[in-house]
Motif scaffolding. Structure first.
Motif, PDB file in Angstrom:
ATOM      1  N   ILE A 116       0.858  -1.180   0.000  1.00 22.85           N
ATOM      2  CA  ILE A 116       0.000   0.000   0.000  1.00 22.85           C
ATOM      3  C   ILE A 116       0.892   1.227   0.000  1.00 22.85           C
ATOM      4  O   ILE A 116       1.827   1.332   0.805  1.00 22.85           O
ATOM      5  CB  ILE A 116      -0.928   0.015   1.230  1.00 22.85           C
ATOM      6  N   CYS A 117       0.621   2.168  -0.906  1.00 20.20           N
ATOM      7  CA  CYS A 117       1.336   3.436  -0.966  1.00 20.20           C
ATOM      8  C   CYS A 117       0.415   4.532  -0.448  1.00 20.20           C
ATOM      9  O   CYS A 117      -0.756   4.578  -0.810  1.00 20.20           O
ATOM     10  CB  CYS A 117       1.745   3.767  -2.393  1.00 20.20           C
ATOM     11  N   ALA A 118       0.942   5.401   0.392  1.00 20.64           N
ATOM     12  CA  ALA A 118       0.150   6.485   0.963  1.00 20.64           C
ATOM     13  C   ALA A 118       0.885   7.802   0.773  1.00 20.64           C
ATOM     14  O   ALA A 118       2.090   7.895   1.021  1.00 20.64           O
ATOM     15  CB  ALA A 118      -0.089   6.234   2.446  1.00 20.64           C
ATOM     16  N   LEU A 119       0.160   8.821   0.326  1.00 23.34           N
ATOM     17  CA  LEU A 119       0.721  10.160   0.178  1.00 23.34           C
ATOM     18  C   LEU A 119       0.721  10.820   1.548  1.00 23.34           C
ATOM     19  O   LEU A 119      -0.318  10.900   2.207  1.00 23.34           O
ATOM     20  CB  LEU A 119      -0.125  10.964  -0.810  1.00 23.34           C
ATOM     21  N   LYS A 120       1.892  11.270   2.005  1.00 23.69           N
ATOM     22  CA  LYS A 120       1.993  11.856   3.343  1.00 23.69           C
ATOM     23  C   LYS A 120       1.132  13.108   3.465  1.00 23.69           C
ATOM     24  O   LYS A 120       0.407  13.275   4.424  1.00 23.69           O
ATOM     25  CB  LYS A 120       3.457  12.174   3.650  1.00 23.69           C
ATOM     26  N   SER A 121       1.206  13.986   2.484  1.00 24.98           N
ATOM     27  CA  SER A 121       0.392  15.202   2.494  1.00 24.98           C
ATOM     28  C   SER A 121       0.230  15.710   1.067  1.00 24.98           C
ATOM     29  O   SER A 121       1.214  15.803   0.345  1.00 24.98           O
ATOM     30  CB  SER A 121       1.057  16.294   3.337  1.00 24.98           C
ATOM     31  N   PRO A 122      -0.993  16.058   0.665  1.00 26.33           N
ATOM     32  CA  PRO A 122      -1.187  16.583  -0.684  1.00 26.33           C
ATOM     33  C   PRO A 122      -0.796  18.055  -0.807  1.00 26.33           C
ATOM     34  O   PRO A 122      -0.832  18.623  -1.877  1.00 26.33           O
ATOM     35  CB  PRO A 122      -2.687  16.395  -0.921  1.00 26.33           C
ATOM     36  N   TYR A 123      -0.399  18.697   0.309  1.00 33.94           N
ATOM     37  CA  TYR A 123      -0.133  20.126   0.299  1.00 33.94           C
ATOM     38  C   TYR A 123       1.344  20.484   0.336  1.00 33.94           C
ATOM     39  O   TYR A 123       1.706  21.626   0.225  1.00 33.94           O
ATOM     40  CB  TYR A 123      -0.845  20.789   1.492  1.00 33.94           C
ATOM     41  N   GLU A 124       2.205  19.511   0.521  1.00 38.25           N
ATOM     42  CA  GLU A 124       3.645  19.758   0.598  1.00 38.25           C
ATOM     43  C   GLU A 124       4.325  19.049  -0.560  1.00 38.25           C
ATOM     44  O   GLU A 124       3.679  18.441  -1.390  1.00 38.25           O
ATOM     45  CB  GLU A 124       4.170  19.226   1.933  1.00 38.25           C
ATOM     46  N   ALA A 125       5.658  19.108  -0.581  1.00 41.67           N
ATOM     47  CA  ALA A 125       6.401  18.351  -1.585  1.00 41.67           C
ATOM     48  C   ALA A 125       6.006  16.880  -1.436  1.00 41.67           C
ATOM     49  O   ALA A 125       5.890  16.389  -0.316  1.00 41.67           O
ATOM     50  CB  ALA A 125       7.897  18.521  -1.367  1.00 41.67           C
ATOM     51  N   PRO A 126       5.776  16.182  -2.539  1.00 39.81           N
ATOM     52  CA  PRO A 126       5.293  14.802  -2.444  1.00 39.81           C
ATOM     53  C   PRO A 126       6.232  13.868  -1.683  1.00 39.81           C
ATOM     54  O   PRO A 126       7.419  13.801  -1.964  1.00 39.81           O
ATOM     55  CB  PRO A 126       5.176  14.353  -3.897  1.00 39.81           C
ATOM     56  N   VAL A 127       5.652  13.194  -0.697  1.00 32.47           N
ATOM     57  CA  VAL A 127       6.333  12.128   0.031  1.00 32.47           C
ATOM     58  C   VAL A 127       5.368  10.955   0.034  1.00 32.47           C
ATOM     59  O   VAL A 127       4.251  11.063   0.524  1.00 32.47           O
ATOM     60  CB  VAL A 127       6.677  12.525   1.481  1.00 32.47           C
ATOM     61  N   VAL A 128       5.780   9.854  -0.569  1.00 34.42           N
ATOM     62  CA  VAL A 128       4.938   8.662  -0.639  1.00 34.42           C
ATOM     63  C   VAL A 128       5.565   7.591   0.237  1.00 34.42           C
ATOM     64  O   VAL A 128       6.728   7.245   0.069  1.00 34.42           O
ATOM     65  CB  VAL A 128       4.809   8.147  -2.093  1.00 34.42           C
ATOM     66  N   ARG A 129       4.765   7.088   1.176  1.00 31.87           N
ATOM     67  CA  ARG A 129       5.222   6.002   2.038  1.00 31.87           C
ATOM     68  C   ARG A 129       4.705   4.687   1.475  1.00 31.87           C
ATOM     69  O   ARG A 129       3.548   4.585   1.089  1.00 31.87           O
ATOM     70  CB  ARG A 129       4.722   6.200   3.452  1.00 31.87           C
ATOM     71  N   THR A 166      10.509  13.777  -3.178  1.00 27.79           N
ATOM     72  CA  THR A 166      10.972  14.639  -4.262  1.00 27.79           C
ATOM     73  C   THR A 166      11.401  15.972  -3.667  1.00 27.79           C
ATOM     74  O   THR A 166      10.854  16.423  -2.661  1.00 27.79           O
ATOM     75  CB  THR A 166       9.880  14.898  -5.311  1.00 27.79           C
ATOM     76  N   GLU A 167      12.383  16.584  -4.298  1.00 27.89           N
ATOM     77  CA  GLU A 167      12.846  17.915  -3.910  1.00 27.89           C
ATOM     78  C   GLU A 167      12.978  18.736  -5.175  1.00 27.89           C
ATOM     79  O   GLU A 167      13.536  18.280  -6.159  1.00 27.89           O
ATOM     80  CB  GLU A 167      14.185  17.826  -3.186  1.00 27.89           C
ATOM     81  N   GLY A 168      12.431  19.947  -5.143  1.00 30.96           N
ATOM     82  CA  GLY A 168      12.454  20.808  -6.308  1.00 30.96           C
ATOM     83  C   GLY A 168      11.159  20.691  -7.082  1.00 30.96           C
ATOM     84  O   GLY A 168      10.293  19.892  -6.755  1.00 30.96           O
ATOM     85  N   SER A 169      11.013  21.538  -8.099  1.00 26.99           N
ATOM     86  CA  SER A 169       9.803  21.479  -8.930  1.00 26.99           C
ATOM     87  C   SER A 169      10.123  21.976 -10.334  1.00 26.99           C
ATOM     88  O   SER A 169      11.040  22.764 -10.544  1.00 26.99           O
ATOM     89  CB  SER A 169       8.674  22.302  -8.307  1.00 26.99           C
ATOM     90  N   PHE A 170       9.361  21.488 -11.271  1.00 20.87           N
ATOM     91  CA  PHE A 170       9.506  21.864 -12.673  1.00 20.87           C
ATOM     92  C   PHE A 170       9.306  23.359 -12.818  1.00 20.87           C
ATOM     93  O   PHE A 170       8.458  23.922 -12.157  1.00 20.87           O
ATOM     94  CB  PHE A 170       8.462  21.103 -13.500  1.00 20.87           C
ATOM     95  N   PRO A 171      10.036  24.073 -13.581  1.00 26.47           N
ATOM     96  CA  PRO A 171      10.995  23.687 -14.612  1.00 26.47           C
ATOM     97  C   PRO A 171      12.419  23.545 -14.087  1.00 26.47           C
ATOM     98  O   PRO A 171      13.338  23.323 -14.849  1.00 26.47           O
ATOM     99  CB  PRO A 171      10.902  24.819 -15.618  1.00 26.47           C
ATOM    100  N   TYR A 172      12.606  23.676 -12.787  1.00 28.29           N
ATOM    101  CA  TYR A 172      13.930  23.546 -12.194  1.00 28.29           C
ATOM    102  C   TYR A 172      14.237  22.067 -11.954  1.00 28.29           C
ATOM    103  O   TYR A 172      13.332  21.231 -11.973  1.00 28.29           O
ATOM    104  CB  TYR A 172      13.997  24.346 -10.894  1.00 28.29           C
ATOM    105  N   PRO A 173      15.498  21.749 -11.725  1.00 26.09           N
ATOM    106  CA  PRO A 173      15.837  20.341 -11.504  1.00 26.09           C
ATOM    107  C   PRO A 173      15.058  19.742 -10.330  1.00 26.09           C
ATOM    108  O   PRO A 173      14.840  20.398  -9.313  1.00 26.09           O
ATOM    109  CB  PRO A 173      17.334  20.379 -11.188  1.00 26.09           C
ATOM    110  N   VAL A 174      14.634  18.514 -10.504  1.00 24.08           N
ATOM    111  CA  VAL A 174      13.919  17.781  -9.465  1.00 24.08           C
ATOM    112  C   VAL A 174      14.781  16.592  -9.055  1.00 24.08           C
ATOM    113  O   VAL A 174      15.328  15.887  -9.892  1.00 24.08           O
ATOM    114  CB  VAL A 174      12.543  17.296  -9.974  1.00 24.08           C
TER     115      VAL A 174
END
Length: 112
Positions: free
Chosen positions: A42-55, A92-100
């Motif tokens: 099971i994969c869970a998104l830690k928070s939909p409001y911050e940088a994506p962290v999937v457990r 993930t760290e960073g966001s498009f169009p910058y390096p991720v």
């Protein structure tokens, strides 16, 4: 592919509002097609409001003596209740169009 089923959307896509799909749409669930009721992971998104962290949780211990982090019934997954064990965390760290930058951290201790 090898009889695996993948359901859910990590809460990122709207699904129907039927009670049976309410909780499961908040997760990404990997199941064996021969035992559809029992999840493999099971994969869970830690928070939909911050940088994506999937457990990612497995249904079997990854390390001898590993403590369960909870159960599938605790988070509202339909079917028989199975213990969930921390397997990995994807960040993930960073966001498009910058390096991720993508990082995966695997479970390395006994704590769930």
């Amino acid at each position: 592919f090898l009889g695996l089923l993948l359901t859910g959307s990590l809460g990122l896509l709207g699904l129907d509002d039927s009670p049976s799909s309410h909780y499961e749409k908040d997760y990404l669930i990997l199941r064996d097609s021969t035992t559809e009721d029992i999840p493999l992971a099971i994969c869970a998104l830690k928070s939909p409001y911050e940088a994506p962290v999937v457990r990612i949780y497995a249904t079997k211990p990854c390390i001898g003596g590993q403590v369960s982090a909870g159960s599938s019934s605790d988070i509202g997954i339909a079917g028989p209740s199975v213990d969930l064990y921390a397997f990995a965390e994807f960040r993930t760290e960073g966001s498009f169009p910058y390096p991720v930058r993508y990082s995966v951290y695997l479970s390395a201790g006994e704590e769930g």
